[in-house]
Design a protein around this motif. Structure first.
Motif, PDB file in Angstrom:
ATOM      1  N   SER A  40      -1.104  -6.801 -12.463  1.00  0.00           N
ATOM      2  CA  SER A  40      -1.426  -5.388 -12.674  1.00  0.00           C
ATOM      3  C   SER A  40      -2.548  -4.901 -11.751  1.00  0.00           C
ATOM      4  N   ALA A  41      -3.589  -5.693 -11.537  1.00  0.00           N
ATOM      5  CA  ALA A  41      -4.684  -5.276 -10.654  1.00  0.00           C
ATOM      6  C   ALA A  41      -4.208  -5.181  -9.200  1.00  0.00           C
ATOM      7  N   VAL A  42      -3.380  -6.127  -8.791  1.00  0.00           N
ATOM      8  CA  VAL A  42      -2.833  -6.106  -7.434  1.00  0.00           C
ATOM      9  C   VAL A  42      -1.965  -4.869  -7.245  1.00  0.00           C
ATOM     10  N   MET A  46      -2.615  -1.874  -4.584  1.00  0.00           N
ATOM     11  CA  MET A  46      -1.617  -1.610  -3.558  1.00  0.00           C
ATOM     12  C   MET A  46      -1.044  -0.202  -3.702  1.00  0.00           C
ATOM     13  N   SER A  47      -0.905   0.257  -4.924  1.00  0.00           N
ATOM     14  CA  SER A  47      -0.414   1.618  -5.170  1.00  0.00           C
ATOM     15  C   SER A  47      -1.403   2.648  -4.630  1.00  0.00           C
ATOM     16  N   ALA A  48      -2.691   2.394  -4.833  1.00  0.00           N
ATOM     17  CA  ALA A  48      -3.728   3.326  -4.385  1.00  0.00           C
ATOM     18  C   ALA A  48      -3.899   3.327  -2.871  1.00  0.00           C
ATOM     19  N   ASP A  49      -3.669   2.185  -2.242  1.00  0.00           N
ATOM     20  CA  ASP A  49      -3.898   2.059  -0.804  1.00  0.00           C
ATOM     21  C   ASP A  49      -2.931   1.044  -0.205  1.00  0.00           C
ATOM     22  N   PRO A  50      -1.649   1.425  -0.054  1.00  0.00           N
ATOM     23  CA  PRO A  50      -0.659   0.482   0.486  1.00  0.00           C
ATOM     24  C   PRO A  50      -0.917   0.172   1.960  1.00  0.00           C
ATOM     25  N   TRP A  56       4.378   2.723  -1.771  1.00  0.00           N
ATOM     26  CA  TRP A  56       4.493   1.917  -2.979  1.00  0.00           C
ATOM     27  C   TRP A  56       5.451   2.554  -3.977  1.00  0.00           C
ATOM     28  N   GLN A  57       6.311   1.774  -4.578  1.00  0.00           N
ATOM     29  CA  GLN A  57       7.140   2.243  -5.681  1.00  0.00           C
ATOM     30  C   GLN A  57       7.056   1.216  -6.789  1.00  0.00           C
ATOM     31  N   ASP A  58       6.597   1.657  -7.951  1.00  0.00           N
ATOM     32  CA  ASP A  58       6.486   0.740  -9.082  1.00  0.00           C
ATOM     33  C   ASP A  58       7.777   0.787  -9.874  1.00  0.00           C
ATOM     34  N   ASP A  59       8.298  -0.373 -10.113  1.00  0.00           N
ATOM     35  CA  ASP A  59       9.524  -0.546 -10.874  1.00  0.00           C
ATOM     36  C   ASP A  59       9.219  -1.691 -11.827  1.00  0.00           C
ATOM     37  N   ARG A  88      -5.666  -8.341   2.220  1.00  0.00           N
ATOM     38  CA  ARG A  88      -6.307  -7.187   1.574  1.00  0.00           C
ATOM     39  C   ARG A  88      -6.247  -7.215   0.057  1.00  0.00           C
ATOM     40  N   TYR A  89      -5.156  -7.689  -0.503  1.00  0.00           N
ATOM     41  CA  TYR A  89      -4.947  -7.579  -1.946  1.00  0.00           C
ATOM     42  C   TYR A  89      -4.923  -8.936  -2.650  1.00  0.00           C
ATOM     43  N   ARG A  90      -5.154 -10.011  -1.904  1.00  0.00           N
ATOM     44  CA  ARG A  90      -5.122 -11.366  -2.466  1.00  0.00           C
ATOM     45  C   ARG A  90      -3.784 -11.674  -3.115  1.00  0.00           C
ATOM     46  N   VAL A  91      -2.725 -11.154  -2.512  1.00  0.00           N
ATOM     47  CA  VAL A  91      -1.371 -11.450  -2.960  1.00  0.00           C
ATOM     48  C   VAL A  91      -1.052 -12.859  -2.506  1.00  0.00           C
TER      49      VAL A  91
END
Length: 154
Positions: A40-42, A46-50, A56-59, A88-91
């Motif tokens: 959720s944090a990632v 990513m949604s705020a700053d892709p 970004w599309q959340d599904d 950037r997002y620690r993915v």
């Protein structure tokens, strides 16, 4: 509906260019976080700053990035977005799907083939992380199995 006025085009036959006239590479990257990690944090970050050139599309099932990046090589463009997401997002390897549903069907031209290879490699990295295979082991494996092929090519 195909007709003489509206021919059916294969994706490899369509070449997109940016406003600057340079080629653009378009692709979709999906998340498949099978590790059970709370993403959720990632997703919020990513949604705020892709990544640049991505939307970004959340599904609920497979959140995704729709990307249009400059470059002449789709394979490299995909790798750059994944690398940026990791930094950037620690993915981890959860960003691992390009949307192929029938991986055993090989079709299309070189771009389609390179995109499918990228998909398979992303999946391999993800599965390797889940079972504890280190990146060096993957590199070593690829070097070992690809070296004979690379030497035979012109």
């Amino acid at each position: 509906m195909p007709s003489d006025h509206y021919p059916t085009l294969h994706p490899d036959e369509v070449r997109l260019v940016g406003e600057d006239g340079k080629p653009m590479q378009c692709f979709v990257l999906l998340f498949n976080p099978y590790s059970g990690r709370d993403m959720s944090a990632v997703y919020a970050a990513m949604s705020a700053d892709p990544p640049a050139g991505c939307h970004w599309q959340d599904d609920r099932h497979h959140p995704r990035l729709y990307c249009a990046r400059p470059g002449t090589d789709r394979f490299r463009a995909i790798a750059e977005v994944v690398r940026e997401a990791r930094e950037r997002y620690r993915v981890s390897s959860e960003l691992n799907d390009l949307g192929f549903e029938k991986l055993w069907e090989w079709f299309g031209g070189e771009d389609q083939g390179r995109e499918m290879v990228a998909h398979l490699l992303l999946m391999a990295v993800h599965r390797a992380e889940l079972v504890g295979i280190r990146p060096e082991e993957l590199h070593s494996f690829l070097d070992a199995v690809a070296a004979p092929l690379a030497a035979e090519r012109p």
